[in-house]
Design a protein around this motif. Sequence first.
Motif, short mmCIF file in Angstrom:
data_model
loop_
_atom_site.label_atom_id
_atom_site.label_comp_id
_atom_site.label_asym_id
_atom_site.label_seq_id
_atom_site.Cartn_x
_atom_site.Cartn_y
_atom_site.Cartn_z
N SER A 238 0.86 -1.18 0.00
CA SER A 238 0.00 0.00 0.00
C SER A 238 0.90 1.24 0.00
CB SER A 238 -0.88 -0.01 1.26
OG SER A 238 -1.60 1.19 1.34
N LYS A 242 1.26 1.95 -6.96
CA LYS A 242 0.55 1.12 -7.97
C LYS A 242 -0.52 1.94 -8.69
CE LYS A 242 -1.07 -1.79 -4.93
NZ LYS A 242 -0.58 -1.21 -3.70
N ASP A 267 -8.58 -0.43 -4.63
CA ASP A 267 -9.59 0.23 -3.79
C ASP A 267 -10.96 0.23 -4.46
OD1 ASP A 267 -7.98 1.14 -1.55
OD2 ASP A 267 -6.95 2.38 -3.04
N ARG A 270 -12.68 -3.09 -4.42
CA ARG A 270 -13.22 -3.43 -3.10
C ARG A 270 -14.50 -2.67 -2.79
NH1 ARG A 270 -10.92 -6.43 0.81
NH2 ARG A 270 -9.02 -7.51 0.18
N PHE A 279 -9.76 -8.42 4.94
CA PHE A 279 -8.36 -8.55 4.53
C PHE A 279 -7.74 -9.84 5.09
CE2 PHE A 279 -9.29 -4.21 3.57
CZ PHE A 279 -8.60 -3.99 2.39
N ARG A 284 -8.59 -12.06 0.71
CA ARG A 284 -7.68 -11.42 -0.25
C ARG A 284 -7.55 -12.31 -1.48
NH1 ARG A 284 -3.76 -7.42 2.20
NH2 ARG A 284 -3.96 -7.54 4.45
N ASN A 287 -10.58 -11.98 -3.57
CA ASN A 287 -10.54 -10.67 -4.22
C ASN A 287 -9.66 -10.72 -5.47
OD1 ASN A 287 -10.68 -7.81 -4.54
ND2 ASN A 287 -8.76 -7.60 -3.41
N PRO A 309 -4.08 -4.11 -7.48
CA PRO A 309 -4.29 -4.48 -6.08
C PRO A 309 -2.94 -4.80 -5.43
CG PRO A 309 -4.58 -6.41 -7.46
CD PRO A 309 -4.13 -5.29 -8.37
N ILE A 310 -2.94 -4.93 -4.10
CA ILE A 310 -1.69 -5.33 -3.43
C ILE A 310 -1.29 -6.73 -3.91
CG2 ILE A 310 -0.62 -5.90 -1.21
CD1 ILE A 310 -2.33 -3.78 0.10
N ALA A 311 -2.25 -7.64 -3.96
CA ALA A 311 -2.02 -9.04 -4.39
C ALA A 311 -0.76 -9.61 -3.72
CB ALA A 311 -1.93 -9.13 -5.90
N LYS A 349 -2.72 7.72 3.32
CA LYS A 349 -4.07 7.52 3.89
C LYS A 349 -4.02 7.37 5.41
CE LYS A 349 -5.25 4.97 -0.31
NZ LYS A 349 -5.45 3.61 -0.85
N LEU A 351 -2.88 5.01 7.03
CA LEU A 351 -3.19 3.62 7.43
C LEU A 351 -2.03 2.96 8.16
CD1 LEU A 351 -5.04 2.42 4.20
CD2 LEU A 351 -6.04 3.09 6.38
N GLU A 362 -4.00 -7.27 10.50
CA GLU A 362 -3.58 -7.89 9.22
C GLU A 362 -3.26 -6.85 8.16
OE1 GLU A 362 -5.31 -11.96 8.30
OE2 GLU A 362 -7.06 -10.96 9.13
N1 LIG Z 1 -5.35 -4.68 6.36
C1 LIG Z 1 -5.08 -4.07 5.23
N2 LIG Z 1 -4.00 -4.44 4.50
C2 LIG Z 1 -3.73 -3.81 3.34
N3 LIG Z 1 -4.48 -2.82 2.82
C3 LIG Z 1 -5.57 -2.41 3.49
C4 LIG Z 1 -5.91 -3.03 4.73
N4 LIG Z 1 -7.04 -2.42 5.17
C5 LIG Z 1 -7.38 -1.48 4.28
N5 LIG Z 1 -6.51 -1.47 3.25
C6 LIG Z 1 -6.65 -0.62 2.06
O1 LIG Z 1 -7.08 -1.50 1.04
C7 LIG Z 1 -6.24 -1.41 -0.10
C8 LIG Z 1 -5.73 -2.78 -0.49
O2 LIG Z 1 -6.73 -3.52 -1.03
P1 LIG Z 1 -6.40 -4.64 -2.08
O3 LIG Z 1 -7.69 -5.15 -2.55
O4 LIG Z 1 -5.48 -4.12 -3.09
O5 LIG Z 1 -5.64 -5.72 -1.17
S1 LIG Z 1 -5.42 -7.27 -1.51
O6 LIG Z 1 -4.83 -7.33 -2.84
O7 LIG Z 1 -6.72 -7.94 -1.46
O8 LIG Z 1 -4.48 -7.75 -0.48
C9 LIG Z 1 -5.05 -0.57 0.27
O9 LIG Z 1 -5.02 0.35 -0.79
P2 LIG Z 1 -3.69 0.70 -1.62
O10 LIG Z 1 -3.03 1.71 -0.76
O11 LIG Z 1 -4.22 1.28 -2.91
O12 LIG Z 1 -2.86 -0.50 -1.86
C10 LIG Z 1 -5.40 0.07 1.59
O13 LIG Z 1 -5.77 1.39 1.37
#
Ligand SMILES: Nc1ncnc2c1ncn2[C@@H]1O[C@H](COP(=O)(O)OS(=O)(=O)O)[C@@H](OP(=O)(O)O)[C@H]1O
Length: 610
Positions: A238, A242, A267, A270, A279, A284, A287, A309-311, A349, A351, A362
Amino acid sequence: MPEPTAAPAPSPGPAPQHCPTPRELDDLELLVTGALAPLRGFDEPGSPVSLALPADLADADVVELVDPEGLPLARATRGPAGSRVVEPLSRSEYGPFRRLHLSPVEVRAQHAGRTVVPVSDALTVEQAAELRALGPVLLLTLCGTGLSALSPVALVRATLTAAEDLDAVVVAVPLASHGDAETDHRLGVQVAATYAGDDPVHGLRADGEPDARVAAIVEQDQPAPDEQGLVLFFTGLSGSGKSTLARALMDRLLEAGSRSVTSLDGDVVRRHLSAGLTFSKADRETNIRRIGWVAAEISRHGGVAVCSPIAPFDETRQQVRAMVDEARGAFFLVHVATPLEECERRDRKGLYAKARRGEIPEFTGISSPYEEPEDADVRVDTTGRTIEAALDDVLDALDEAGLIPRTPEVEEPRNEESRDHTPPVVEERVQRASRDQAPLNVLFVCTANICRSPYMELRARQLAGDSATVRFTSAGTHGFDQHPMDPEMATGLIAHGVDPAGFTSRPVSRQLVAAADLVLTAEAAHRTILLEDDPGGFRKIYTLGQFVEGVRRLPEDVRGRDLIEQVGRHRGNADPALDVQDPYRRGPEAAAAASAHLDELLAAAVDRLV
Ligand SMILES: Nc1ncnc2c1ncn2[C@@H]1O[C@H](COP(=O)(O)OS(=O)(=O)O)[C@@H](OP(=O)(O)O)[C@H]1O
Ligand SMILES: Nc1ncnc2c1ncn2[C@@H]1O[C@H](COP(=O)(O)OP(=O)(O)O)[C@@H](O)[C@H]1O
């Protein structure tokens, strides 16, 4: 415990259902019709015809095998030595060319007396002649998953088209590939013998090229890499960049206008497709598989899907790759490898701060793993770099892979004046057929059409001798009309015995470029100017140096129009290092150097064009 020797009685209650893979469904059809005789079931000892059941069904005595829409096709009952005996329930009724799917018994009843010929590729002109000499034939089109380089439906279309001029019956047999050529050959021989019964089987020689009608089917089925469906998959932590890079790339593609592009941002997905998922590892994976499924379908239809996605898990990324592969799209993995410290420093963000405080469980990189890909096509660390520079790495890698050529319009946004609604490539193809017999029209271009391009034109003519198959002309991007050739460069021509006296210059025009089959420029800058006017021309406009690089990569026997087409498919960059330097007003040494450079390049190119 001894192995059971017979299928046990099915257990009471409805059998669990399972939808096999496309390969297994093909096998199932052939097991049921008896085409794979003596095989009657999956996983018989020593047989490559296998069925992979999910872990929760592995011990089930009976499994009902269903098609992708849920229609029960067969019951697979546990048999001796781990095999699965197959008992048909219903026959598939849909799918292209289903009417041509006959069983061996049906073929014997309806078409006995014909020579059976297995076909697993587009028939060539030479093979059609070979078939004509055999009398009545039955073309057993082996169109199962992965057996032919052509898709199953294209193989049947190609065979039907080739069969129009023959005394031939076409039967479709979905014999799939089982991984290695020897096994596939052995099964093919076995299936052909079963279909033939007492009739002869004839193996075709692999020889020649298909005729124009069949070639058109092949070409449509096997688009050039830059026309093929494409999944661009950005993976990374994150905040790694990407979405930013994916968006910038999409904008370039949309502005270029040559591809249909769909965004599957992490995002955004989701909020819609994967709304409600958590998550956890399982969610995941779900997803990513959803994203993969949609992306694969987009690629199946020739579109570009940009996923970001993070994948975090390798296995799920591999599953997406396999889905795209099955859809005959290209999968391109971009690892946005910005380290955790930088992502956390950005924390756009907020986060990471929350995750560190334990408010988000997680969280990838903090409390949930990220498995670094080892199979990325390009790896970009965005730390301390501009978005443009990072995007450049991705564009370079895509260009190198032949998936998205770095044409001027992808290179940088075009302004309004240079926008041009050039006919798409499809129209180019249609025009090509009627031009096939005409001489090749090669246009050389430099700046003023007084030094390098007239040298190219006149020297190429000399090298081609009296070949009537190629016409050479020249023009300049900034040239004036009616100027004689530069005396320094003319000297070089005269030394070769060419008289430049009658030559006069002319400016290049859209009409001249449109009329040319091949445009070869002295410098990359000339090419860029021409492409700005004719963005669709990137398959025929090259620098001379770039073209020769492409020619040298292809086998000697690829010549003429085929050469131009194949260079177009596998072209490299118009690297300015390959340019022929401008000798104008730089004295006799510069002119001699330019002549020598041109001589070397023209010798390589002209020989292969005539
Ligand atoms: N626990 C946790 N871990 C990682 N990310 C989190 C989590 N909770 C919320 N987010 C937010 O959700 C975005 C990642 O979602 P993804 O669908 O790309 O994740 S995954 O591929 O299913 O692992 C990610 O967005 P990106 O910053 O665009 O990657 C985060 O903003
Ligand atoms: N070279 C770069 N490439 C991409 N993003 C960059 C770069 N340099 C800084 N950034 C910034 O990093 C952040 C990345 O956020 P984002 O693209 O949403 O990442 P992700 O989608 O991986 O979570 C953005 O604020 C972006 O402006």
